[in-house]
Design a protein around this motif. Structure first.
Motif, PDB file in Angstrom:
ATOM      1  N   ARG A 293       0.812  -1.227   0.000  1.00 30.45           N
ATOM      2  CA  ARG A 293       0.000   0.000   0.000  1.00 30.45           C
ATOM      3  C   ARG A 293       0.850   1.284   0.000  1.00 30.45           C
ATOM      4  O   ARG A 293       0.578   2.246   0.705  1.00 30.45           O
ATOM      5  CB  ARG A 293      -0.982   0.012   1.174  1.00 30.45           C
ATOM      6  CG  ARG A 293      -1.989  -1.128   1.123  1.00 30.45           C
ATOM      7  CD  ARG A 293      -2.996  -1.036   2.260  1.00 30.45           C
ATOM      8  NE  ARG A 293      -3.948  -2.121   2.189  1.00 30.45           N
ATOM      9  CZ  ARG A 293      -5.048  -2.130   1.428  1.00 30.45           C
ATOM     10  NH1 ARG A 293      -5.320  -1.080   0.662  1.00 30.45           N
ATOM     11  NH2 ARG A 293      -5.870  -3.163   1.449  1.00 30.45           N
ATOM     12  N   TYR A 294       1.874   1.279  -0.833  1.00 31.36           N
ATOM     13  CA  TYR A 294       2.672   2.491  -1.036  1.00 31.36           C
ATOM     14  C   TYR A 294       1.996   3.391  -2.071  1.00 31.36           C
ATOM     15  O   TYR A 294       1.311   2.918  -2.982  1.00 31.36           O
ATOM     16  CB  TYR A 294       4.044   2.125  -1.602  1.00 31.36           C
ATOM     17  CG  TYR A 294       5.097   1.729  -0.605  1.00 31.36           C
ATOM     18  CD1 TYR A 294       5.884   2.690   0.031  1.00 31.36           C
ATOM     19  CD2 TYR A 294       5.352   0.385  -0.333  1.00 31.36           C
ATOM     20  CE1 TYR A 294       6.888   2.328   0.914  1.00 31.36           C
ATOM     21  CE2 TYR A 294       6.360   0.002   0.545  1.00 31.36           C
ATOM     22  CZ  TYR A 294       7.120   0.982   1.165  1.00 31.36           C
ATOM     23  OH  TYR A 294       8.119   0.615   2.036  1.00 31.36           O
ATOM     24  N   ARG A 295       2.217   4.695  -1.957  1.00 31.13           N
ATOM     25  CA  ARG A 295       2.013   5.611  -3.073  1.00 31.13           C
ATOM     26  C   ARG A 295       3.220   5.445  -3.997  1.00 31.13           C
ATOM     27  O   ARG A 295       4.336   5.248  -3.526  1.00 31.13           O
ATOM     28  CB  ARG A 295       1.953   7.071  -2.603  1.00 31.13           C
ATOM     29  CG  ARG A 295       0.801   7.408  -1.697  1.00 31.13           C
ATOM     30  CD  ARG A 295       0.991   8.781  -1.050  1.00 31.13           C
ATOM     31  NE  ARG A 295       1.079   9.848  -2.026  1.00 31.13           N
ATOM     32  CZ  ARG A 295       2.084  10.719  -2.112  1.00 31.13           C
ATOM     33  NH1 ARG A 295       3.127  10.633  -1.304  1.00 31.13           N
ATOM     34  NH2 ARG A 295       2.067  11.682  -3.014  1.00 31.13           N
ATOM     35  N   ILE A 296       2.990   5.516  -5.314  1.00 37.00           N
ATOM     36  CA  ILE A 296       4.078   5.266  -6.259  1.00 37.00           C
ATOM     37  C   ILE A 296       4.217   6.425  -7.235  1.00 37.00           C
ATOM     38  O   ILE A 296       3.225   6.897  -7.808  1.00 37.00           O
ATOM     39  CB  ILE A 296       3.843   3.956  -7.048  1.00 37.00           C
ATOM     40  CG1 ILE A 296       3.739   2.761  -6.075  1.00 37.00           C
ATOM     41  CG2 ILE A 296       4.965   3.720  -8.052  1.00 37.00           C
ATOM     42  CD1 ILE A 296       3.401   1.450  -6.756  1.00 37.00           C
ATOM     43  N   TRP A 297       5.467   6.867  -7.408  1.00 34.76           N
ATOM     44  CA  TRP A 297       5.822   7.854  -8.429  1.00 34.76           C
ATOM     45  C   TRP A 297       6.801   7.195  -9.393  1.00 34.76           C
ATOM     46  O   TRP A 297       7.826   6.647  -8.962  1.00 34.76           O
ATOM     47  CB  TRP A 297       6.489   9.082  -7.795  1.00 34.76           C
ATOM     48  CG  TRP A 297       5.550   9.984  -7.058  1.00 34.76           C
ATOM     49  CD1 TRP A 297       4.754   9.658  -5.992  1.00 34.76           C
ATOM     50  CD2 TRP A 297       5.328  11.373  -7.322  1.00 34.76           C
ATOM     51  NE1 TRP A 297       4.045  10.758  -5.578  1.00 34.76           N
ATOM     52  CE2 TRP A 297       4.370  11.823  -6.377  1.00 34.76           C
ATOM     53  CE3 TRP A 297       5.828  12.272  -8.250  1.00 34.76           C
ATOM     54  CZ2 TRP A 297       3.921  13.139  -6.348  1.00 34.76           C
ATOM     55  CZ3 TRP A 297       5.392  13.585  -8.222  1.00 34.76           C
ATOM     56  CH2 TRP A 297       4.441  14.003  -7.284  1.00 34.76           C
ATOM     57  N   VAL A 298       6.498   7.245 -10.683  1.00 32.50           N
ATOM     58  CA  VAL A 298       7.359   6.660 -11.708  1.00 32.50           C
ATOM     59  C   VAL A 298       7.897   7.780 -12.596  1.00 32.50           C
ATOM     60  O   VAL A 298       7.130   8.568 -13.145  1.00 32.50           O
ATOM     61  CB  VAL A 298       6.589   5.629 -12.564  1.00 32.50           C
ATOM     62  CG1 VAL A 298       7.493   5.083 -13.664  1.00 32.50           C
ATOM     63  CG2 VAL A 298       6.070   4.487 -11.695  1.00 32.50           C
ATOM     64  N   HIS A 299       9.224   7.831 -12.726  1.00 30.87           N
ATOM     65  CA  HIS A 299       9.894   8.868 -13.509  1.00 30.87           C
ATOM     66  C   HIS A 299      10.319   8.256 -14.835  1.00 30.87           C
ATOM     67  O   HIS A 299      11.075   7.277 -14.866  1.00 30.87           O
ATOM     68  CB  HIS A 299      11.115   9.376 -12.743  1.00 30.87           C
ATOM     69  CG  HIS A 299      11.552  10.751 -13.139  1.00 30.87           C
ATOM     70  ND1 HIS A 299      12.367  11.530 -12.344  1.00 30.87           N
ATOM     71  CD2 HIS A 299      11.307  11.499 -14.236  1.00 30.87           C
ATOM     72  CE1 HIS A 299      12.595  12.689 -12.936  1.00 30.87           C
ATOM     73  NE2 HIS A 299      11.967  12.684 -14.094  1.00 30.87           N
ATOM     74  N   HIS A 300       9.852   8.811 -15.945  1.00 27.06           N
ATOM     75  CA  HIS A 300      10.122   8.250 -17.271  1.00 27.06           C
ATOM     76  C   HIS A 300      11.310   8.964 -17.919  1.00 27.06           C
ATOM     77  O   HIS A 300      11.356  10.200 -17.960  1.00 27.06           O
ATOM     78  CB  HIS A 300       8.885   8.375 -18.151  1.00 27.06           C
ATOM     79  CG  HIS A 300       7.729   7.567 -17.656  1.00 27.06           C
ATOM     80  ND1 HIS A 300       7.507   6.267 -18.039  1.00 27.06           N
ATOM     81  CD2 HIS A 300       6.740   7.872 -16.766  1.00 27.06           C
ATOM     82  CE1 HIS A 300       6.432   5.798 -17.435  1.00 27.06           C
ATOM     83  NE2 HIS A 300       5.945   6.750 -16.650  1.00 27.06           N
TER      84      HIS A 300
ATOM     85  N   ALA B 219      -3.933   5.568  -9.286  1.00 25.77           N
ATOM     86  CA  ALA B 219      -3.400   6.907  -9.019  1.00 25.77           C
ATOM     87  C   ALA B 219      -1.885   6.953  -8.880  1.00 25.77           C
ATOM     88  O   ALA B 219      -1.350   7.760  -8.118  1.00 25.77           O
ATOM     89  CB  ALA B 219      -4.055   7.513  -7.784  1.00 25.77           C
ATOM     90  N   VAL B 220      -1.177   6.099  -9.622  1.00 26.32           N
ATOM     91  CA  VAL B 220       0.279   6.249  -9.720  1.00 26.32           C
ATOM     92  C   VAL B 220       0.569   7.573 -10.417  1.00 26.32           C
ATOM     93  O   VAL B 220      -0.091   7.936 -11.388  1.00 26.32           O
ATOM     94  CB  VAL B 220       0.895   5.077 -10.499  1.00 26.32           C
ATOM     95  CG1 VAL B 220       2.367   5.351 -10.826  1.00 26.32           C
ATOM     96  CG2 VAL B 220       0.755   3.782  -9.727  1.00 26.32           C
TER      97      VAL B 220
END
Length: 359
Positions: free
Chosen positions: A102-109, A132-133
């Motif tokens: 149950r982490y919030r996730i941010w993905v950097h492209h 809601a990533v």
């Protein structure tokens, strides 16, 4: 602010655009007090073949363990870059663990390989992610391509998009002195055929064949034997006007940029997105001559120089060099480059502050 962000990244060495940005983001997260822990999932430096893949697997498994431990210690958010090609398998595995915890996730492209053509692995990464990533793209065009090419999972999982240019990676310096003498073109990169190293040498040779007063400065580690052969041949044929510096860092790299009038990057690299070297060159007052890959057409549409498709780049670049080789208009190009970068840097710094605040 409680440290709550776990960064799962690829760090130097080797120094690549991706690893350099990852390192800077880790520094920024630490600076604002939000960094809880870091997992380096880069392949062991210098490893090849099976050892490289096993080393990467071990680091991904270690990162999965850190995800579990850090959650128990209060971490709530994961920051990670998206890999390209088979590397996305590791991304998917880590995202599934993060989703279970149950982490919030941010993905950097950082690459266009899965944007230039559809990728099953990227489709799975978006489909299996929690809702809601937040996806950080390097330019609006990159974000739009991601949303359109993977419209189904993007809508179903309610992914969120933001933009953060790499322009914060280079700082504008004081106005450089107007350069004089022969026009100097430069190329700095991990020197590969796909990054345009040989095309750079061929462009320089074509300009010399036309009698243009041009010098060429080249820097970076050589990755391809074909490039090594081309560099050695150019050094032998043009000893007074061609120079390869080898890898450059810190003040030596800044001095390299300060000595060139135009930075040339005729890249055909599949993953090309937003080369930091172009931003560094622009910040030093150099015009930009590059192929239309990734975010380059969006970023440098109004910068001095030219952006052209690969098929027409050589002809267009040679014509540009012929126009400016006599030195006329060089001061205007330099001031335009500095002004363009100043604007890009200010916008990127504002976006970085907003990103760090939201993480």
């Amino acid at each position: 602010m409680t440290a709550h962000v776990l960064a799962i990244v690829q760090l130097p060495p080797p120094v690549t655009g991706l690893s350099a940005v990852n390192e800077r983001m880790v520094e920024e997260l630490s600076r604002v007090g939000k960094l809880a822990a870091v997992a380096d999932v880069a392949s062991p430096n210098g490893a090849t073949g099976l050892r490289k893949h096993l080393g990467r697997l071990v680091r991904i498994l270690s990162a999965a363990g850190l995800l579990i431990r850090s959650r128990a210690q209060g971490a709530t958010t994961v920051y990670m870059p998206s890999d390209g090609r088979a590397g996305m398998v590791g991304n998917i595995a880590l995202i599934l663990v993060a989703r279970a915890m149950r982490y919030r996730i941010w993905v950097h492209h950082h690459n266009f390989s899965y944007l230039n053509r559809w990728s099953l692995l990227m489709w799975l990464q978006l489909s299996l992610a929690p809702c809601a990533v937040v996806h950080l793209a390097l330019c609006p065009d990159m974000l739009e391509r991601l949303k359109v090419r993977y419209a189904g999972p993007w809508r179903r999982r309610r992914h969120v998009g933001r933009t953060l240019s790499n322009a914060f990676m280079a700082a504008p310096g004081p106005p450089a002195a107007v350069r004089s003498g022969p026009l100097v073109i430069g190329h700095l990169s991990n020197l590969m055929v796909s990054k345009g190293a040989i095309r750079f040498i061929e462009l320089f040779a074509a300009a010399r064949d036309l009698g243009l007063p041009i010098r060429a400065e080249m820097a970076g580690p050589i990755w391809d034997e074909d490039v090594r052969d081309a560099v050695e041949a150019a050094e032998a044929q043009y000893p007074e006007s061609f120079r390869w510096h080898g890898p450059l860092y810190g003040p030596a790299k800044a001095q390299f940029y300060a000595g060139i009038d135009a930075f040339v990057l005729p890249t055909d690299y599949l993953n090309e997105a937003q080369p930091v070297v172009l931003l560094e060159a622009l910040s030093a007052g150099a015009a930009v001559l590059a192929t239309a890959r990734g975010c380059i057409p969006y970023d440098f549409a109004n910068a001095p120089g030219l952006i052209a498709p690969l098929a027409s780049f050589d002809h267009a670049a040679l014509a540009w060099l012929a126009e400016y080789a006599n030195g006329e208009g060089r001061a205007e190009l330099q001031r335009a480059a500095e002004a363009t970068f100043s604007r890009m840097h200010a916008e990127s710094e504002a976006s970085l502050a907003e990103t760090l605040d939201a993480l």
